[in-house]
Scaffold this motif. Sequence first.
Motif, short mmCIF file in Angstrom:
data_model
loop_
_atom_site.label_atom_id
_atom_site.label_comp_id
_atom_site.label_asym_id
_atom_site.label_seq_id
_atom_site.Cartn_x
_atom_site.Cartn_y
_atom_site.Cartn_z
N GLY A 1 59.65 -39.31 16.77
CA GLY A 1 59.14 -40.67 16.68
C GLY A 1 58.86 -41.04 15.23
O GLY A 1 58.95 -40.21 14.32
N TYR A 2 58.51 -42.31 15.01
CA TYR A 2 58.22 -42.75 13.65
C TYR A 2 57.07 -41.95 13.04
O TYR A 2 57.12 -41.54 11.88
CB TYR A 2 57.87 -44.24 13.64
N ALA A 3 56.01 -41.73 13.83
CA ALA A 3 54.86 -41.00 13.29
C ALA A 3 55.23 -39.55 12.98
O ALA A 3 54.83 -39.01 11.94
CB ALA A 3 53.70 -41.05 14.28
N ALA A 4 56.01 -38.92 13.85
CA ALA A 4 56.41 -37.53 13.61
C ALA A 4 57.33 -37.43 12.39
O ALA A 4 57.20 -36.51 11.58
CB ALA A 4 57.11 -36.97 14.84
N ALA A 5 58.26 -38.37 12.27
CA ALA A 5 59.17 -38.34 11.13
C ALA A 5 58.43 -38.58 9.82
O ALA A 5 58.70 -37.92 8.80
CB ALA A 5 60.27 -39.38 11.31
N SER A 6 57.47 -39.52 9.82
CA SER A 6 56.70 -39.75 8.60
C SER A 6 55.78 -38.58 8.31
O SER A 6 55.38 -38.37 7.16
CB SER A 6 55.91 -41.05 8.71
N GLY A 7 55.44 -37.79 9.34
CA GLY A 7 54.68 -36.56 9.11
C GLY A 7 55.47 -35.57 8.27
O GLY A 7 54.88 -34.75 7.54
N ILE A 8 56.79 -35.61 8.36
CA ILE A 8 57.63 -34.77 7.51
C ILE A 8 57.43 -35.17 6.05
O ILE A 8 57.30 -34.32 5.16
CB ILE A 8 59.11 -34.91 7.91
N LEU B 1 66.32 -38.03 4.80
CA LEU B 1 66.48 -37.26 6.04
C LEU B 1 65.77 -37.90 7.22
O LEU B 1 66.04 -37.54 8.37
CB LEU B 1 65.95 -35.84 5.85
N VAL B 2 64.86 -38.85 6.97
CA VAL B 2 64.07 -39.43 8.07
C VAL B 2 64.96 -40.07 9.14
O VAL B 2 64.77 -39.79 10.34
CB VAL B 2 63.04 -40.43 7.51
N PRO B 3 65.93 -40.93 8.81
CA PRO B 3 66.78 -41.49 9.88
C PRO B 3 67.52 -40.40 10.67
O PRO B 3 67.68 -40.53 11.90
CB PRO B 3 67.77 -42.39 9.12
N PHE B 4 67.97 -39.35 9.99
CA PHE B 4 68.64 -38.25 10.69
C PHE B 4 67.69 -37.58 11.67
O PHE B 4 68.06 -37.29 12.82
CB PHE B 4 69.16 -37.23 9.66
#
Length: 388
Positions: free
Chosen positions: A29-36, A18-21
């Motif tokens: 951002g990358y940091a926010a998505a990796s926070g997921i 789901l990260v690319p979506f």
Amino acid sequence: MSAGHACVDVYQGAVAALVPFLVSERAYGYAAASGIVLAASLLSSVVQPLFGVLSDRRPMPWLIPLGTAAAGAGVALVGADAGYPATVAAVALSGLGVAAYHPAAARLVRTALGGAGHTAMSWFALGGNIGFACAPLLVFGALSVPGAAGWWLLALPAALGVLLGRPAPASRRPGGPAAGSPGGAAPGAAPGPEDRRAFARLSLVVIVRSVAFTGLSTFIALYVRERGGGDTAGTVALFALFAGSAGGTLLGARLASRWGRVATVHRAYAAAAPAIAGILFLPLPLVYGCAALAAAALYVPLSLQVTLGQDYLPSRMGTASGVTLGLTVSVGGVASPLIGAAADAASLGTALLPLAVLPLLAWALVRRLPEPVTARPEEAEAETAPAG
């Protein structure tokens, strides 16, 4: 149990898929998505070992279907798009379900199935690998369906997993362990001595492996897309990574029967480093093969590390399972935001460079691990050659 494991671990893979979506459609951002990814993993790092301790005191097979249901519901609720905090809470629920499932399920495989050793554990782990591998395809297909219906399609594996896990029949078979058997020891087997120092070293190995694989699974699709591959190429790279893990799991059991578990784990980490470097430096078409090879090398040790941990702590198998499996799926998620922050500050390729070095650290740590003297009968047939 293997099929049920696939239905649970598809949701670990789904979070990474789901990260690319989330980056493209919700402008994270990358940091926010990796926070997921961190939210899905953080609860597991704390809670999964606690579930293991509880399962040692009192078997709780009902955690298997309950954890499966929570894992699926959390990922499906990401589709509500109620804001970033709500998305974090949804994936945290999924992570909690994963944490509840694994110690109870791994304990059941090792004890109620007649003291099964690393071959049975490898088949159980294979189910999880298949779930991981299917996750990108499931997410891609579900999100191709417009509206909320696509998101709720993501809950279908959980519904199947609940049906598979609900009866937990193995725990009631004649000859299975009594509910109060200490640590879930195999029928007729007395727990051997504990080796806490070896277990602590093994836990460090599991942590290093988790950071390497979770970092790859979180960012490989984005990395391939940045190199000009597009969304489809990123999905294929992630699928290759997850598919390679399935072959590595079964290969691990075969190699362990020939070399011993510790030697097999040691050699696998030596092979993982150049494969990860290939992902980062070789031309794009070769990245798919390197992704499959890297995943295979990182997954050869997976089931072997679980049974090693159980044999280092034979009177506390649930605890050993909770720590080895919990660290496997959680610590890497804790490190992912650091990788994401480095990618935001520099570049994604630069941020991923340390992942090629981590297997060498695991290789060095494994060198001094002993082959347990309390190995199960099928494991005792393996040659216990030194790791070097």
